[in-house]
Design a protein around this motif. Structure first.
Motif: not given
Lengths: 338, 325
Positions: B30-41
């Motif tokens: 989930e680092v890319a399209e989801y923008d990170g599970a905790y939004k770090v990415s």
């Protein structure tokens, strides 16, 4: 299968082909004699730890490596002496590593199961079954990331095809079109467990289907057959950046490790003898003789040349110094961090 | 100085290092399209594209190993673990592959990789999602282990970790992501292996790291109200451990409390205590006390959970005990 490969009936070989066959024969013979000597040295207490010999499987290493370029990478498991030699690590450096000497290819810190030589793209030598399979996909990922057209090859035994790392890696390698060739060396036994007692589907090549990955079952006792299958896999990796699964059927004449007898518990003497009749070195020699470009005299000369190399490697390993105790704490971290 | 959340400080570090070095890529669930599970990415896919911000299937062992392989031939992967609880599935790659590669290859093959993600307990997530694993990884030669407490340290240490030539286990505080703090503008690097004095004091040393630094500082305030001047040391890096900072502080205060979120047995504090008893034995005026998570799997019930966790009150009490007050 007959001893004589169908090619024997074909037209006379050109000089380049003859030379190639001689080089395959030399490499297989070198691995065989090297391993026999390593076994002896182990029995004499010169080599410690675990030691897994490759005798009987030589055509796989030689046929696979023949298809690679210098810029490609090889990642292997712990029965990897033959892979290291076929990839071009010197017999001196491999034997010295088995002896744990400072001149070994891993400086004496790796041992039989952890042979490394970055200069020929040989990235180990890994001792946890299946654990190195994702590493090879990672190397392939880096090749693709850089766009350099090189590929990674991963050797592992058929027992490693039952571990999670195999399945996770094949899925991602296919999903991401990684230039990697997975070589399952199916020698019939994971330690003492027959493949039929460990795998619900014993034709392991069909596992490629689950990941939409091209796969083949290959006769691993004929070095030319291995080379041809590997050529197809390599062109798929280099040309199309696609992975391949090759299940190469082979057999080890010796026990799983030095502490395991060749036969008597999980397999019979008759079975071992049966497979010895399909010896990879004999199959190639027979083909070359039938083509009339190999004779007893050449065979004897090659035997002598190979024995001289192995004897030299043993002498080198014996004479080499032990690592200095000062290196104990070196190489844990990069030099700047120490 | 800019005021940033811990999350955004990490995001800045990733963005800056990816801009600086095209060998750096981010991979994980989930680092890319989801923008990170905790939004770090957050925003990184948009800026750097799918080649360098790579979504993976849920296969921690597999993609951790792929990261190690890529690092073996010169890339600089940042592997995000959605939480360190899930990284247990990948511990074979971290311990058997990444940590040992340089040594068992006789120094030929390094693994410049960062494994990062949130660790520690959040709120009522139950036993399998509430664990602090610093001591697991700190046990292993070949690894470096970092657990920052503030946005500035999070940014400076993540940048240093990405530039480091060895495998780094970077454990973020799940409960710290929203915490704000001042972060220096521009190139901000914090050296690996250096602790930081988060509050200077004379009477007692409180050693902690990551999420526990907050309660330690709060305890220092309440102790101050009782006339006790506590010094709070933030280890920041667990391995290599900054023994000089530890011994310097204890040499001054002669009393010490070690507080950490993890379990006591073979925990980070056990190592700290070992260093002090050996090298500062004569400086001690009282036995060192440790404040740790309760020796149980984390319960779900919020009252039980609160009882299991380290808090400022427990650190306050321990500090008073080592002062015999």
């Amino acid at each position: 299968m007959t001893l004589t490969a169908p090619e024997a009936a074909g037209p006379a070989r050109d000089a380049a082909t003859r030379a190639l066959h001689r080089s395959y024969l030399r490499q297989m013979l070198l691995i065989r004699r090297f391993e026999e000597k390593a076994g002896e040295a182990y029995s004499l207490g010169k080599i410690g730890g675990f030691c897994h010999l490759y005798i009987g499987q030589e055509a796989v290493a030689v046929g696979v490596m023949a298809a690679l370029d210098p810029g490609d990478h090889v990642v292997s498991a712990y029965r990897e002496h033959g892979h290291a030699l076929a990839r071009g690590i010197s017999s001196r450096a491999v034997m010295a590593e088995l002896y744990g000497k400072a001149t070994g290819c891993s400086g004496g810190k790796g041992g039989s199961m952890h042979l490394f030589d970055a200069s020929v793209g040989f990235l180990g030598g890994h001792g946890i079954v299946g654990s190195h399979i994702p590493l090879a996909a990672g190397v392939a990922f880096a090749h693709k990331y850089r766009g350099d057209e090189h590929l990674a090859v991963c050797f592992f035994g058929e027992a490693a095809a039952n571990i999670g790392a195999f399945h996770e890696t094949l899925n991602m390698a296919s999903l991401w079109d990684l230039p990697v060739v997975f070589i399952v060396e199916n020698n019939g036994y994971g330690m003492g467990t027959a493949v039929s007692r460990a795998a619900a589907v014993t034709n392991l090549s069909v596992r490629g289907t689950a990941y939409d990955m091209p796969a083949e079952q290959v006769d691993g006792q004929n070095v030319l057959t291995v080379r041809e299958a590997m050529d197809r896999a390599v062109s798929r990796a280099r040309g199309e950046s696609k992975p391949t699964l090759l299940e190469i059927k082979t057999y080890r004449y010796v026990g799983h490790s030095m502490s395991d007898a060749a036969h008597g518990t999980y397999r019979s003497k008759d079975e071992v003898e049966e497979y010895r009749r399909r010896d990879p070195i004999a199959i190639l020699t027979e083909l070359m003789r039938a083509g009339r470009y190999w004779d007893d005299e050449q065979q004897a000369a090659l035997e002598a040349e190979v024995m001289a190399e192995v004897t030299d490697a043993i002498g080198f390993a014996e004479a080499s110094p032990e690592p200095d105790l000062a290196v104990l704490h070196r190489d844990v971290y990069a030099p700047e961090g120490q | 100085m800019a005021t940033l959340t811990y999350r955004d400080a990490l995001n800045q570090a990733l963005r800056e290092e990816m801009s600086r070095d095209d060998r750096v890529f981010l991979m994980g669930e989930e680092v890319a399209e989801y923008d990170g599970a905790y939004k770090v990415s957050r925003g990184l896919l948009k800026e750097f594209g799918p080649k360098r911000v790579v979504d993976t299937p849920i296969a921690e062992l597999g993609f951790a190993g792929i990261g190690v392989g890529a690092a073996m031939v010169g890339l600089r992967p940042v592997i995000e673990m959605m939480t360190w609880n899930f990284a247990l599935l990948a511990i074979d790659q971290i311990v058997n592959s990444a940590a040992k590669m340089r040594y068992m290859s006789g120094g030929q093959i390094g693994v410049p990789i960062v494994f990062r993600g949130p660790g520690g307990a959040a709120l009522q997530l139950g036993a399998q999602h509430s664990q602090a694993f610093e001591s697991y990884y700190a046990h292993i030669p070949g690894l470096k282990v970092i657990a920052p407490a503030t946005p500035a340290d999070a940014k400076g240490l993540l940048k240093a970790a990405i530039r480091d030539d060895d495998p780094v286990v970077f454990i973020e505080g799940e409960m710290l992501y929203n915490q704000k703090g001042d972060v220096p503008e521009g190139e901000h690097l914090v050296p690996i292996g250096r602790a930081d004095v988060k509050r200077a004091g004379r009477d007692v040393t409180i050693i902690s790291h990551s999420k526990t630094v907050g309660p330690a500082l709060k305890a220092a305030e309440s102790l101050a109200a009782e006339g006790i001047d506590a010094e709070v040391i933030d280890l920041r890096t667990i391995r290599p451990l900054d023994t000089e900072a530890i011994l310097g502080s204890v040499g001054k205060t002669n009393r010490c409390v070690v507080a950490e979120e993890g379990w006591a047995f073979a925990g980070v504090g056990a190592q700290v205590v070992d260093v002090i008893q050996r090298d500062a034995f004569d400086a001690l005026d009282a036995p060192i006390l440790r404040v740790t998570g309760a020796d149980v799997p984390m319960p779900y019930n919020k009252h039980l959970e609160r009882a299991a966790k380290v808090d400022a009150g427990k650190i306050h009490e321990a500090a008073k005990k080592v002062l015999y007050r």
